[in-house]
Design a protein around this motif. Structure first.
Motif, PDB file in Angstrom:
ATOM      1  N   ILE A 141       0.867  -1.187   0.000  1.00  0.00           N
ATOM      2  CA  ILE A 141       0.000   0.000   0.000  1.00  0.00           C
ATOM      3  C   ILE A 141       0.901   1.232   0.000  1.00  0.00           C
ATOM      4  N   LEU A 142       0.730   2.095  -1.019  1.00  0.00           N
ATOM      5  CA  LEU A 142       1.489   3.346  -1.114  1.00  0.00           C
ATOM      6  C   LEU A 142       0.542   4.510  -0.865  1.00  0.00           C
ATOM      7  N   SER A 143       0.974   5.469  -0.053  1.00  0.00           N
ATOM      8  CA  SER A 143       0.135   6.611   0.304  1.00  0.00           C
ATOM      9  C   SER A 143       0.910   7.914   0.072  1.00  0.00           C
ATOM     10  N   ASN A 144       0.256   8.883  -0.627  1.00  0.00           N
ATOM     11  CA  ASN A 144       0.796  10.234  -0.868  1.00  0.00           C
ATOM     12  C   ASN A 144       2.065  10.226  -1.723  1.00  0.00           C
ATOM     13  N   PHE A 145       2.174   9.298  -2.644  1.00  0.00           N
ATOM     14  CA  PHE A 145       3.320   9.297  -3.550  1.00  0.00           C
ATOM     15  C   PHE A 145       2.982   9.919  -4.909  1.00  0.00           C
ATOM     16  N   GLY A 146       1.860  10.614  -4.988  1.00  0.00           N
ATOM     17  CA  GLY A 146       1.501  11.279  -6.231  1.00  0.00           C
ATOM     18  C   GLY A 146       2.058  12.672  -6.340  1.00  0.00           C
ATOM     19  N   HIS A 151      12.384  12.338  -7.804  1.00  0.00           N
ATOM     20  CA  HIS A 151      12.836  11.427  -6.759  1.00  0.00           C
ATOM     21  C   HIS A 151      11.664  10.704  -6.103  1.00  0.00           C
ATOM     22  N   VAL A 152      10.492  11.358  -6.015  1.00  0.00           N
ATOM     23  CA  VAL A 152       9.314  10.730  -5.399  1.00  0.00           C
ATOM     24  C   VAL A 152       8.800   9.599  -6.299  1.00  0.00           C
ATOM     25  N   LYS A 153       8.741   9.861  -7.609  1.00  0.00           N
ATOM     26  CA  LYS A 153       8.274   8.825  -8.541  1.00  0.00           C
ATOM     27  C   LYS A 153       9.234   7.632  -8.565  1.00  0.00           C
ATOM     28  N   LEU A 154      10.522   7.923  -8.501  1.00  0.00           N
ATOM     29  CA  LEU A 154      11.516   6.848  -8.519  1.00  0.00           C
ATOM     30  C   LEU A 154      11.415   5.988  -7.254  1.00  0.00           C
ATOM     31  N   MET A 155      11.160   6.644  -6.110  1.00  0.00           N
ATOM     32  CA  MET A 155      10.949   5.896  -4.865  1.00  0.00           C
ATOM     33  C   MET A 155       9.733   4.989  -4.965  1.00  0.00           C
ATOM     34  N   ALA A 156       8.642   5.527  -5.490  1.00  0.00           N
ATOM     35  CA  ALA A 156       7.416   4.735  -5.609  1.00  0.00           C
ATOM     36  C   ALA A 156       7.621   3.538  -6.536  1.00  0.00           C
ATOM     37  N   THR A 157       8.353   3.730  -7.621  1.00  0.00           N
ATOM     38  CA  THR A 157       8.623   2.625  -8.547  1.00  0.00           C
ATOM     39  C   THR A 157       9.480   1.547  -7.894  1.00  0.00           C
ATOM     40  N   MET A 158      10.481   1.974  -7.131  1.00  0.00           N
ATOM     41  CA  MET A 158      11.352   1.002  -6.444  1.00  0.00           C
ATOM     42  C   MET A 158      10.557   0.185  -5.428  1.00  0.00           C
ATOM     43  N   ASP A 185       5.359  11.903   3.515  1.00  0.00           N
ATOM     44  CA  ASP A 185       4.939  13.212   4.000  1.00  0.00           C
ATOM     45  C   ASP A 185       5.664  14.282   3.185  1.00  0.00           C
ATOM     46  N   PRO A 186       4.969  15.033   2.334  1.00  0.00           N
ATOM     47  CA  PRO A 186       5.659  16.007   1.472  1.00  0.00           C
ATOM     48  C   PRO A 186       6.331  17.142   2.236  1.00  0.00           C
ATOM     49  N   GLU A 187       5.814  17.520   3.371  1.00  0.00           N
ATOM     50  CA  GLU A 187       6.372  18.652   4.126  1.00  0.00           C
ATOM     51  C   GLU A 187       7.705  18.264   4.779  1.00  0.00           C
ATOM     52  N   ILE A 191       9.291   9.188   5.255  1.00  0.00           N
ATOM     53  CA  ILE A 191       8.519   8.023   4.811  1.00  0.00           C
ATOM     54  C   ILE A 191       8.261   7.141   6.026  1.00  0.00           C
ATOM     55  N   GLN A 192       7.002   6.838   6.267  1.00  0.00           N
ATOM     56  CA  GLN A 192       6.621   5.965   7.381  1.00  0.00           C
ATOM     57  C   GLN A 192       6.401   4.549   6.844  1.00  0.00           C
ATOM     58  N   PHE A 193       7.084   3.594   7.475  1.00  0.00           N
ATOM     59  CA  PHE A 193       6.943   2.185   7.082  1.00  0.00           C
ATOM     60  C   PHE A 193       6.227   1.437   8.199  1.00  0.00           C
ATOM     61  N   ARG A 194       5.148   0.712   7.845  1.00  0.00           N
ATOM     62  CA  ARG A 194       4.384  -0.066   8.821  1.00  0.00           C
ATOM     63  C   ARG A 194       4.094  -1.454   8.232  1.00  0.00           C
ATOM     64  N   HIS A 195       3.967  -2.428   9.136  1.00  0.00           N
ATOM     65  CA  HIS A 195       3.712  -3.816   8.753  1.00  0.00           C
ATOM     66  C   HIS A 195       2.530  -4.317   9.579  1.00  0.00           C
ATOM     67  N   TYR A 196       1.445  -4.769   8.894  1.00  0.00           N
ATOM     68  CA  TYR A 196       0.197  -5.129   9.574  1.00  0.00           C
ATOM     69  C   TYR A 196      -0.181  -6.573   9.279  1.00  0.00           C
TER      70      TYR A 196
END
Length: 532
Positions: A141-146, A151-158, A185-187, A191-196
């Motif tokens: 699940i990716l959140s706020n990567f739009g 660099h943001v797009k490259l992170m989302a692709t990785m 978080d753009p500000e 990047i917050q990583f969580r495992h559920y």
């Protein structure tokens, strides 16, 4: 015995195995390891991240101090590994690198905060974590990567390529037991990583009915009628009555494991965090496996002119390196050709020499002696090479001649050790001193006495060192005249009068008295004056 399998069964089984292998190869695989000394906590974080990436990761990967990054890259290709997650530690921070194989790019992250699985689980009242959850890969699940930004797009692709993709039309809901969340978080650029852990429960019924649907049956001893359990739902703990809303209620398209989860029925999806928990910040993005151009840097910014200048320098270095490599290859080829030519010349000379030797083989060599064997022609290969080429041959060009020389040297050494025919065995041992016993035997020594430190020179030059002459007629161990035997340690009395006075011996009766004389002065034990 069971029935033997038919041809169709064997064929279908082999086809299913082939499909499974192809599916396994098509999904991304990963290595999670650390570099350098990271400590106990970061080492446990590495183990927790391996648990997150299961089942498509190396669970028991062993890393040694000697291993370099090139070693992991070399074995990653045959094993089908596509991603590296590398943890490191500096005195100030903990770092994480995410690399795509085989040609990059590599993303550098700084780990601002982290929590281990044991820390997250210990803070929960109820945790849902079992081994069956890790038999399938997690849902990403990716959140706020739009947000706009390369660099943001490259992170989302990785992040997307780290986990297997899901076909919505063919996916089985029972294979989804976990989910991984990346929230940007753009500000703060964090990047917050969580495992559920994921759980689905039916909704639209009272808590009592839910309790009946579960495996544990409630205690109904206080109820007069079963309607009290269904309507009121009494005697149920607050933790079991979780509040669900529109945010987590959905209609199931197919059956899901658990009682009451049926298709076309509303069910609630509940998430329970099982850890680990990470807070990341992107530092830079680099091409290749850490040795290419820097595409993005969060702290350093350069103009277009500076970037072009850096690229020119790098191109010049690459050209210089390529020229050096080509020159080296040419030099190696020239040396190889020269070596082959020299070898041909030497072989032609050897053939000519052998032909001449065969023509003169019938003529007896007058210079050859009977004792010495005839020389072997092949031993002169090195000499032929020197005469024909004018250079010393390489060590590996004539290995046979080298072995023969070694064998001849060993034979010569063996001949030197043998005794010459003119000398007897007695003469060979004449130099060694003879030791003789009590029956007239003594040690004889020829030559001069050794002069050096610690040796005393005897008065007579003719006498050997340590040689004693015994008077005739005396047995071994007898004493000379004038030597006395101080066996019992006689004592002298104090006083000047008795100093040189002789005392009668207390030996055999009838023997005259004798005076005690010492060769070197006083002998025996003398008392000192005064009190001790």
């Amino acid at each position: 015995m069971g029935k033997p399998k038919t041809k169709n069964q064997k064929k279908s089984r082999a086809q299913a195995v082939h499909v499974a292998e192809e599916a396994y190869r098509s999904v991304p695989h990963s290595f999670v390891f650390q570099r350098g000394q990271v400590g106990k906590n970061v080492g446990q974080l590495v183990q927790d991240m391996r648990k997150v990436m299961q089942p498509y990761t190396a669970e028991s990967l062993k890393v040694r101090k000697k291993n370099l990054l090139k070693d992991f890259v070399s074995i990653a290709g045959p094993l089908g590994v596509t991603h590296f997650i590398i943890f490191g530690k500096t005195p100030d921070t903990v770092n994480m690198r995410l690399a795509r194989l085989p040609k990059g790019p590599m993303l550098y992250f700084r780990v601002l905060k982290y929590s281990l699985i044991k820390d997250v689980v210990s803070s929960l009242k109820k945790h849902r974590m079992h081994e069956q959850q890790f038999t399938h890969h997690p849902l990403l699940i990716l959140s706020n990567f739009g947000v706009q930004g390369m660099h943001v797009k490259l992170m989302a692709t990785m992040f997307q390529n780290m986990f297997p993709s899901i076909n919505v039309q063919k996916v089985s809901l029972n294979s989804i037991k976990r989910c991984v969340l990346f929230s940007f978080d753009p500000e703060s650029q964090e990047i917050q990583f969580r495992h559920y852990s994921l759980k689905v429960v039916p909704v639209g019924m009272s808590r009592g009915v839910k309790k009946l649907m579960q495996e544990k049956f409630p205690n109904m001893s206080k109820f007069e009628d079963i309607t009290e359990l269904l309507v009121k739902g009494a005697n149920l703990s607050e933790s079991e009555a979780e509040q669900d809303g529109e945010h987590n209620i959905t209609e199931l398209p197919q059956n899901y494991s658990g009682r009451g989860n049926m298709p076309s029925q509303q069910s609630a999806v509940r998430l329970t965090e099982i850890g680990p928990r990470l807070t990341l910040q992107l530092v830079k993005i680099q091409e290749g496996m850490g040795d290419g151009n820097i595409l993005y840097h969060s702290m350093v910014s350069k103009t277009e002119e500076e970037i072009q200048e850096i690229l020119k320098r790098k191109e010049a270095k690459m050209k210089e390196k390529e020229n050096r490599r080509k020159a080296q290859e040419q030099n190696v080829a020239k040396k190889k050709e020269m070596r082959e030519e020299n070898k041909k010349k030497s072989l032609e000379g050897i053939k000519k020499k052998r032909a001449e030797a065969e023509e003169d083989s019938e003529v007896e060599d007058p210079g050859m002696q009977e004792d010495k064997p005839a020389a072997v022609e092949s031993d002169d290969d090195v000499e032929y090479y020197r005469q024909a080429v004018g250079q010393e041959p390489d060590e590996d060009m004539f290995p046979g001649a080298k072995k023969r020389r070694r064998s001849e040297k060993s034979q010569e050494r063996g001949k030197k050790r043998k005794l010459s025919p003119g000398k007897n065995s007695k003469d060979s041992h004449s130099k060694s001193p003879k030791r003789k016993g009590t029956a007239g035997q003594h040690r004889e020594k020829t030559g001069n006495t050794p002069q050096g430190k610690g040796w005393k020179k005897s008065k007579d030059a003719e006498k050997a060192f340590g040689k004693k002459k015994w008077p005739p007629g005396k047995a071994f161990g007898s004493k000379k005249s004038g030597e006395r035997e101080n066996k019992f340690g006689r004592k002298n009395f104090d006083g000047k009068k008795n100093k040189n006075r002789s005392f009668p011996s207390k030996g055999h009766k009838g023997k005259p008295d004798f005076k005690k004389k010492g060769a070197g002065g006083k002998q025996g034990v003398t008392r000192s004056k005064g009190k001790r």
